[in-house]
Design a protein around this motif. Structure first.
Motif, PDB file in Angstrom:
ATOM      1  N   SER A 172       0.853  -1.175   0.000  1.00 43.40           N
ATOM      2  CA  SER A 172       0.000   0.000   0.000  1.00 43.40           C
ATOM      3  C   SER A 172       0.894   1.232   0.000  1.00 43.40           C
ATOM      4  N   VAL A 173       0.919   1.891  -1.143  1.00 39.83           N
ATOM      5  CA  VAL A 173       1.708   3.104  -1.290  1.00 39.83           C
ATOM      6  C   VAL A 173       0.736   4.263  -1.385  1.00 39.83           C
ATOM      7  N   VAL A 174       1.001   5.294  -0.619  1.00 41.19           N
ATOM      8  CA  VAL A 174       0.127   6.450  -0.590  1.00 41.19           C
ATOM      9  C   VAL A 174       0.861   7.628  -1.219  1.00 41.19           C
ATOM     10  N   VAL A 175       0.251   8.199  -2.254  1.00 42.50           N
ATOM     11  CA  VAL A 175       0.788   9.405  -2.874  1.00 42.50           C
ATOM     12  C   VAL A 175      -0.122  10.553  -2.441  1.00 42.50           C
ATOM     13  N   SER A 176       0.469  11.556  -1.805  1.00 41.95           N
ATOM     14  CA  SER A 176      -0.350  12.669  -1.338  1.00 41.95           C
ATOM     15  C   SER A 176       0.151  13.979  -1.938  1.00 41.95           C
ATOM     16  N   VAL A 177      -0.755  14.909  -2.045  1.00 48.40           N
ATOM     17  CA  VAL A 177      -0.465  16.210  -2.643  1.00 48.40           C
ATOM     18  C   VAL A 177      -0.341  17.244  -1.527  1.00 48.40           C
ATOM     19  N   ASN A 178       0.715  18.014  -1.596  1.00 51.30           N
ATOM     20  CA  ASN A 178       0.879  19.131  -0.674  1.00 51.30           C
ATOM     21  C   ASN A 178       0.133  20.307  -1.305  1.00 51.30           C
ATOM     22  N   GLU A 179      -1.145  20.422  -0.994  1.00 56.08           N
ATOM     23  CA  GLU A 179      -2.017  21.392  -1.662  1.00 56.08           C
ATOM     24  C   GLU A 179      -1.576  22.842  -1.468  1.00 56.08           C
ATOM     25  N   PRO A 180      -1.214  23.265  -0.264  1.00 59.21           N
ATOM     26  CA  PRO A 180      -0.772  24.665  -0.127  1.00 59.21           C
ATOM     27  C   PRO A 180       0.457  24.972  -0.991  1.00 59.21           C
ATOM     28  N   LEU A 181       1.374  24.030  -1.077  1.00 63.27           N
ATOM     29  CA  LEU A 181       2.572  24.253  -1.881  1.00 63.27           C
ATOM     30  C   LEU A 181       2.218  24.297  -3.369  1.00 63.27           C
ATOM     31  N   ALA A 182       1.370  23.368  -3.816  1.00 62.09           N
ATOM     32  CA  ALA A 182       0.947  23.358  -5.219  1.00 62.09           C
ATOM     33  C   ALA A 182       0.233  24.659  -5.571  1.00 62.09           C
ATOM     34  N   LYS A 183      -0.668  25.136  -4.692  1.00 62.54           N
ATOM     35  CA  LYS A 183      -1.387  26.402  -4.916  1.00 62.54           C
ATOM     36  C   LYS A 183      -0.396  27.553  -4.990  1.00 62.54           C
ATOM     37  N   GLY A 184       0.614  27.530  -4.137  1.00 60.07           N
ATOM     38  CA  GLY A 184       1.641  28.574  -4.159  1.00 60.07           C
ATOM     39  C   GLY A 184       2.382  28.590  -5.484  1.00 60.07           C
ATOM     40  N   TYR A 185       2.733  27.412  -6.006  1.00 54.08           N
ATOM     41  CA  TYR A 185       3.409  27.342  -7.301  1.00 54.08           C
ATOM     42  C   TYR A 185       2.503  27.879  -8.419  1.00 54.08           C
ATOM     43  N   VAL A 186       1.233  27.471  -8.426  1.00 50.09           N
ATOM     44  CA  VAL A 186       0.298  27.916  -9.456  1.00 50.09           C
ATOM     45  C   VAL A 186       0.126  29.431  -9.400  1.00 50.09           C
ATOM     46  N   ASP A 187      -0.065  29.974  -8.191  1.00 48.23           N
ATOM     47  CA  ASP A 187      -0.226  31.421  -8.032  1.00 48.23           C
ATOM     48  C   ASP A 187       1.024  32.159  -8.507  1.00 48.23           C
ATOM     49  N   ALA A 188       2.191  31.642  -8.171  1.00 54.60           N
ATOM     50  CA  ALA A 188       3.449  32.281  -8.570  1.00 54.60           C
ATOM     51  C   ALA A 188       3.607  32.252 -10.085  1.00 54.60           C
ATOM     52  N   ILE A 189       3.248  31.143 -10.719  1.00 51.85           N
ATOM     53  CA  ILE A 189       3.361  31.038 -12.182  1.00 51.85           C
ATOM     54  C   ILE A 189       2.387  32.006 -12.857  1.00 51.85           C
ATOM     55  N   LYS A 190       1.181  32.114 -12.323  1.00 54.70           N
ATOM     56  CA  LYS A 190       0.197  33.052 -12.886  1.00 54.70           C
ATOM     57  C   LYS A 190       0.699  34.490 -12.743  1.00 54.70           C
ATOM     58  N   GLU A 191       1.297  34.793 -11.603  1.00 55.71           N
ATOM     59  CA  GLU A 191       1.827  36.135 -11.369  1.00 55.71           C
ATOM     60  C   GLU A 191       2.947  36.455 -12.362  1.00 55.71           C
ATOM     61  N   ILE A 192       3.830  35.482 -12.585  1.00 56.31           N
ATOM     62  CA  ILE A 192       4.911  35.677 -13.556  1.00 56.31           C
ATOM     63  C   ILE A 192       4.317  35.905 -14.946  1.00 56.31           C
ATOM     64  N   SER A 193       3.301  35.123 -15.285  1.00 59.54           N
ATOM     65  CA  SER A 193       2.652  35.229 -16.593  1.00 59.54           C
ATOM     66  C   SER A 193       2.050  36.618 -16.803  1.00 59.54           C
ATOM     67  N   GLU A 194       1.381  37.135 -15.778  1.00 62.40           N
ATOM     68  CA  GLU A 194       0.729  38.442 -15.875  1.00 62.40           C
ATOM     69  C   GLU A 194       1.754  39.571 -15.932  1.00 62.40           C
ATOM     70  N   LYS A 195       2.783  39.513 -15.073  1.00 58.38           N
ATOM     71  CA  LYS A 195       3.762  40.595 -14.991  1.00 58.38           C
ATOM     72  C   LYS A 195       4.619  40.702 -16.240  1.00 58.38           C
ATOM     73  N   PHE A 196       4.962  39.548 -16.808  1.00 57.65           N
ATOM     74  CA  PHE A 196       5.905  39.569 -17.916  1.00 57.65           C
ATOM     75  C   PHE A 196       5.270  39.267 -19.267  1.00 57.65           C
ATOM     76  N   GLY A 197       3.959  39.113 -19.294  1.00 54.06           N
ATOM     77  CA  GLY A 197       3.259  38.882 -20.547  1.00 54.06           C
ATOM     78  C   GLY A 197       3.634  37.558 -21.207  1.00 54.06           C
ATOM     79  N   ILE A 198       3.889  36.580 -20.387  1.00 57.50           N
ATOM     80  CA  ILE A 198       4.243  35.258 -20.896  1.00 57.50           C
ATOM     81  C   ILE A 198       2.985  34.399 -20.875  1.00 57.50           C
ATOM     82  N   SER A 199       2.828  33.544 -21.912  1.00 59.06           N
ATOM     83  CA  SER A 199       1.627  32.713 -21.954  1.00 59.06           C
ATOM     84  C   SER A 199       1.594  31.760 -20.762  1.00 59.06           C
ATOM     85  N   ASP A 200       0.396  31.535 -20.253  1.00 56.63           N
ATOM     86  CA  ASP A 200       0.184  30.682 -19.087  1.00 56.63           C
ATOM     87  C   ASP A 200      -0.133  29.267 -19.572  1.00 56.63           C
TER      88      ASP A 200
END
Length: 184
Positions: free
Chosen positions: A75-103
């Motif tokens: 029994s192997v359990v794969v779990s998601v660190n949701e706060p960290l994943a949300k932080g990465y997504v938010d940071a990528i969206k911010e980079i996309s908006e600030k620098f005009g890079i496609s998301d």
């Protein structure tokens, strides 16, 4: 019975979802000194193995290697660190908006960031695992003791044959002693 200080014992078994291999080896040492090589996740077995081996071994530098290979579907359990994943997504969206890079964020791209996914094995019942491992350790110990006794018998026979040679030489010298005094 005389036992050698050096020895080797090995046992293998397939027990309820595990392939277990135990190897015991020792070299000369004044006291019982124990070293174990175990997978880190099973290090809780070390003291139990030491206690079992000390019932049959009183002296020597003893190394016990145990390999445990799971053959059943663990029994192997794969779990998601949701706060960290949300932080990465938010940071990528911010980079996309600030620098005009496609998301072009995908779940796979976020999952590749370190520590977003963590893998863990289901907890192991220590007593249940020990019940599987201990008979294999006992079998390896029996082979180990047998080898030490065989080697001890050979060493004992060698020492006794040398003692017989010494006794024969002493008898010869004692018989020749009076003649040697006359020759002097």
């Amino acid at each position: 019975m005389v036992r050698s200080m050096t020895g080797f014992g090995r046992a293998q078994a397939s027990v309820e979802g595990f392939n277990i291999t135990v190897e015991i080896r020792s070299v000369n040492h004044r006291y019982f000194e124990f070293y174990a090589k175990l997978p880190r996740t099973y290090s809780f077995l070390e003291e139990k193995v030491k206690a079992l081996l000390s019932t049959g071994i009183s002296r020597g530098k003893v190394e016990c290697s145990i390999q445990l290979e799971a053959t059943a579907d663990e029994s192997v359990v794969v779990s998601v660190n949701e706060p960290l994943a949300k932080g990465y997504v938010d940071a990528i969206k911010e980079i996309s908006e600030k620098f005009g890079i496609s998301d072009d964020i995908t779940a796979l791209s976020v999952a590749r960031f370190s520590d977003v996914l963590s893998i863990s094995k289901a907890p192991v019942d220590e007593d249940e695992l020990w019940a599987k491992v201990s008979p294999v350790v006992s079998e390896a110990l029996a082979g180990f003791i047998s080898m030490r006794e065989t080697e001890g018998k050979r060493l004992s026979d060698d020492v006794l044959s040398r003692a017989d040679t010494i006794i024969d030489n002493v008898s010869y010298i004692e018989a020749r002693s009076p003649e040697t005094v006359k020759l002097y």
